[in-house]
Write an enzyme that holds these catalytic residues in place. Structure first.
Site, PDB file in Angstrom:
ATOM      1  N   HIS A 136      11.306  33.105  62.079  1.00 17.39           N
ATOM      2  CA  HIS A 136      12.102  34.101  62.788  1.00 17.39           C
ATOM      3  C   HIS A 136      11.956  33.947  64.301  1.00 17.39           C
ATOM      4  O   HIS A 136      10.936  33.480  64.799  1.00 17.39           O
ATOM      5  CB  HIS A 136      11.660  35.516  62.391  1.00 17.39           C
ATOM      6  CG  HIS A 136      11.894  35.824  60.957  1.00 17.39           C
ATOM      7  ND1 HIS A 136      11.092  36.676  60.236  1.00 17.39           N
ATOM      8  CD2 HIS A 136      12.836  35.382  60.083  1.00 17.39           C
ATOM      9  CE1 HIS A 136      11.529  36.771  58.997  1.00 17.39           C
ATOM     10  NE2 HIS A 136      12.592  35.987  58.885  1.00 17.39           N
ATOM     11  N   SER A 169      -6.252  39.177  52.550  1.00 17.84           N
ATOM     12  CA  SER A 169      -5.313  38.058  52.624  1.00 17.84           C
ATOM     13  C   SER A 169      -4.002  38.500  51.990  1.00 17.84           C
ATOM     14  O   SER A 169      -3.939  39.522  51.286  1.00 17.84           O
ATOM     15  CB  SER A 169      -5.860  36.824  51.888  1.00 17.84           C
ATOM     16  OG  SER A 169      -5.918  37.074  50.485  1.00 17.84           O
TER      17      SER A 169
END
Length: 700
Positions: free
Chosen positions: A361, A390
């Site tokens: 992005h 995580s």
């Protein structure tokens, strides 16, 4: 080198991707470990490193109790809420009506299919606005298996006037026109409540202006650079959630108790998959978009989720870059968000690079320390969010939190709803191997379905790499086999020899007359081609058949000529109006010399030349003409090149392959005559009267 590839694909259309990966492994011999949405998306990294990974890998390390079992065995289930009502904070209900801006019929059909499977009473798409439409037109779509027509307007104002119940626009305009079209939509802020901008790459200056205007006009903008969002059982923006099989697998046809917001459209599909496995499903999901300046931020949607009584658990999936997550931290500390919030910022791997990493992005780049994923995860954790260690642990933390809400009685799992059956598009069902159908057409010479066009299974790039030329391509497309080089050269020579025979022959004459009547190239070419037949050009097939039949029966040249004389038959391929033994046709000489030099055997051509020695005893112009020479040489080519049986060679002759050679060759000349007449600017042709014998009044 020993290589092994690990691939995982989830989300929309994942079945086709898995199928292609498995086919690639089989075709190349490369070992590829292919996994679907049942495996966590980052587990393939652990697999590549040789670490043991649980097959489903959605709860690792394992809980003492499987949260899915707890939910499944719960005797208490909440009834499905009133989907027509608009709970506080919800953007969409089953009464939401939208306009799709831009001609994207697949997205429209996906929205309609979602509406039907969610058991909406009427379609969510009221109309389409397409600026290039010529006035009001209609496009056909399906409501289940029933055909419906949706109007297509060329102006937004006309469409909004016709459909006052529309309050949402899904804007598929390109990045070049998304800004201007959205500006126009914001002029109707009294009617429109939400605008979604799908396009990626909207200039940042334009995006910031749209953000400012939307806040002033109290219109929510989702995007730019977004897949959109979804409210299960109520409304779907465009292609969010993928095809119906993914909608059903992720239970998006009915509302759950968990709402999420993310930047990434791809990861929102991962959240749909994950939440359907470890909770009772999604209540609402929004992907705000990956550009640096989204029209709405995390808090715009989290604040709504906080107000929505149907939402019991919130999930936030942020990413490296930007500071929007710190607004969420402030809201947690100030108790503006009190519902359990499970959060994770992706991109922690960026810290292991010695340079700044730009992820997919435009906004996924940390420009300072506080914009790193690690810093934002720590801040969210300290503010009170539930943050895993995580990304792979996100499912576990979500499952733990959800199970705790169920066990404490704060959350009653939603009752499962059986979705209605809906017809699957034929093309998609066939791709998945769900149906089979007897084809209406069979084709064995070319294939354009793969990455590269093939002629008789030979990729087009190889055709050029191997220098097959026009003769080689004719061999592949007409005979489905690779012809010897001498055969390819002979075909090309024939095309050159037959390309033209002057403007006086019937085909060229017709072409010229048609051209001079002002007709186009195709019309002129066809008028010339229509003259090809038994008296012009078509003698090739007849000559091949008659000479082959006589030769195969063992008739001597004399017996063959006598037989034709007794049956009052002309011998096709014998005779010429102008050429003779004394004035031979150079084209015939070229063909004979080429065949004798390059063909291993040429018995039929030799036979035809012996027939010529018989016929010219009577008259010197009864020579083997170019049609006869080409026909007999072509039969010799098919029979002696080693690629055809005698039966196959005869079958291709009977099919008209020889006439095909003449048609291709002579088309070159006809096109030349058409262009020549155009270039010379010749006017309408009228045949001179002194060249016509007028027989009216004669007793005929």
């Amino acid at each position: 080198y020993q290589r092994r590839v690990h691939g995982r694909r989830g989300g929309p259309n994942y079945q086709e991707a898995l199928k292609q990966m498995r086919a690639l492994a089989q075709r190349t011999g490369i070992p590829i470990d292919v996994r679907g949405p049942e495996t966590h998306m980052t587990s393939i990294v652990a697999l590549a490193l040789g670490k043991e990974v649980d097959k489903l890998n959605l709860s690792e390390p394992k809980l003492d109790d499987d949260p899915l079992k707890t939910v499944a065995s719960s005797k208490v289930s909440a009834p499905c809420p009133d989907l027509t009502a608009s709970p506080s904070g919800s953007l969409f209900t089953t009464q939401t009506r939208a306009i799709v801006y831009g001609m994207h019929p697949v997205a429209v059909q996906n929205m309609l299919d979602f509406d039907y499977i969610s058991q909406r009473e009427k379609p969510s798409v009221a109309a389409i606005v397409y600026p290039f439409a010529s006035g009001l037109i209609y496009r056909q779509f399906y409501w289940s298996s029933t055909q419906i027509m949706l109007p297509v307007y060329h102006r937004l104002d006309l469409c909004l006037e016709k459909f006052p119940d529309v309050n949402t626009v899904v804007n598929f305009a390109s990045s070049r026109s998304a800004y201007e079209s959205t500006l126009e939509m914001l002029n109707y802020s009294t009617q429109l409540r939400c605008i979604t901008i799908i396009a990626e790459g909207v200039p940042e200056k334009c995006a910031r202006h749209l953000l400012k205007l939307s806040k002033e006009k109290d219109v929510i903008i989702i995007g730019p650079a977004t897949v959109g969002g979804i409210v299960p059982g109520r409304f779907r923006i465009g292609n969010t959630g993928g095809r119906l099989d993914n909608i059903v697998a992720s239970k998006l046809y009915r509302p759950g108790s968990v709402a999420y917001v993310s930047r990434s459209g791809g990861l929102s599909n991962e959240l749909n998959n994950m939440l359907s496995r470890v909770t009772d499903g999604v209540n609402e999901g929004i992907a705000i978009g990956g550009d640096r300046f989204p029209g709405s931020d995390y808090m715009d949607h989290l604040a709504r989720y906080e107000l929505n009584p149907e939402v019991k658990l919130i999930v936030l999936l942020g990413e490296v870059g930007g500071t929007l997550e710190y607004d969420v931290c402030d809201a947690l500390r100030e108790k503006r968000i009190t519902k359990p919030l499970v959060a994770w910022c992706t991109g922690t791997v960026a810290e292991h690079f010695s340079y700044d990493v730009q992820f997919g992005h435009a906004g996924a780049l940390a420009q300072q320390q506080r914009e790193t994923a690690h810093a934002k995860n720590n801040a969210l954790r300290e503010a009170g969010a539930i943050v895993p260690d995580s990304f792979e642990q996100l499912a576990l933390k979500t499952a733990e939190t959800y199970q705790a809400l169920v066990q404490s009685g704060q959350l009653t799992p939603r009752a499962e709803v059986q979705p209605p059956p809906i017809p699957v598009d034929y093309a998609w069902a066939r791709k998945l191997g769900l149906i089979r159908k007897q084809p209406e057409f069979l084709s064995s010479i070319s294939d354009d379905r793969g990455e590269e066009l093939t002629y008789a299974e030979l990729p087009i790039s190889k055709v050029f790499e191997q220098g097959l030329g026009v003769g080689g391509v004719i061999g592949l497309l007409w005979f489905r086999r690779r012809l010897p080089e001498s055969a390819c050269r002979f075909i090309e020579m024939v095309l050159q020899v037959t390309a033209d025979h002057g403007p006086a022959v019937s085909g060229a004459h017709n072409t010229i007359v048609t051209t001079r009547a002002g007709k186009d190239l195709i019309s002129a070419l066809v008028s010339g081609l229509l003259t090809i037949g038994p008296r012009f050009g078509g003698a090739l097939d007849g000559a091949a058949t008659m000479f082959s039949d006589a030769f195969d029966k063992g008739l001597s040249p004399e017996d063959f000529v006598d037989k034709c004389k007794r049956e009052n038959k002309l011998i096709p391929g014998i005779g010429h109006l102008v050429k003779s033994l004394e004035n031979p046709d150079v084209r015939v000489t070229l063909v004979v010399e080429f065949v004798r030099r390059h063909f291993a055997e040429h018995p039929l051509l030799d036979y035809a030349l012996r027939v010529q020695s018989v016929t010219t005893r009577k008259k010197s112009n009864l020579i083997l003409n170019v049609d006869g020479a080409i026909a007999c040489a072509f039969v010799d080519l098919l029979r002696s090149c080693g690629e055809f049986t005698v039966e196959e060679a005869d079958e291709y002759i009977a099919m008209g392959a020889l006439n095909g050679i003449f048609v291709v060759g002579r088309s070159l000349g006809f096109i030349g005559h058409h262009l020549d007449q155009k270039r010379l600017r010749q006017g309408l042709y009228r045949h001179p009267t002194d060249d016509i014998a007028y027989l009216a009044g004669h007793d005929l």
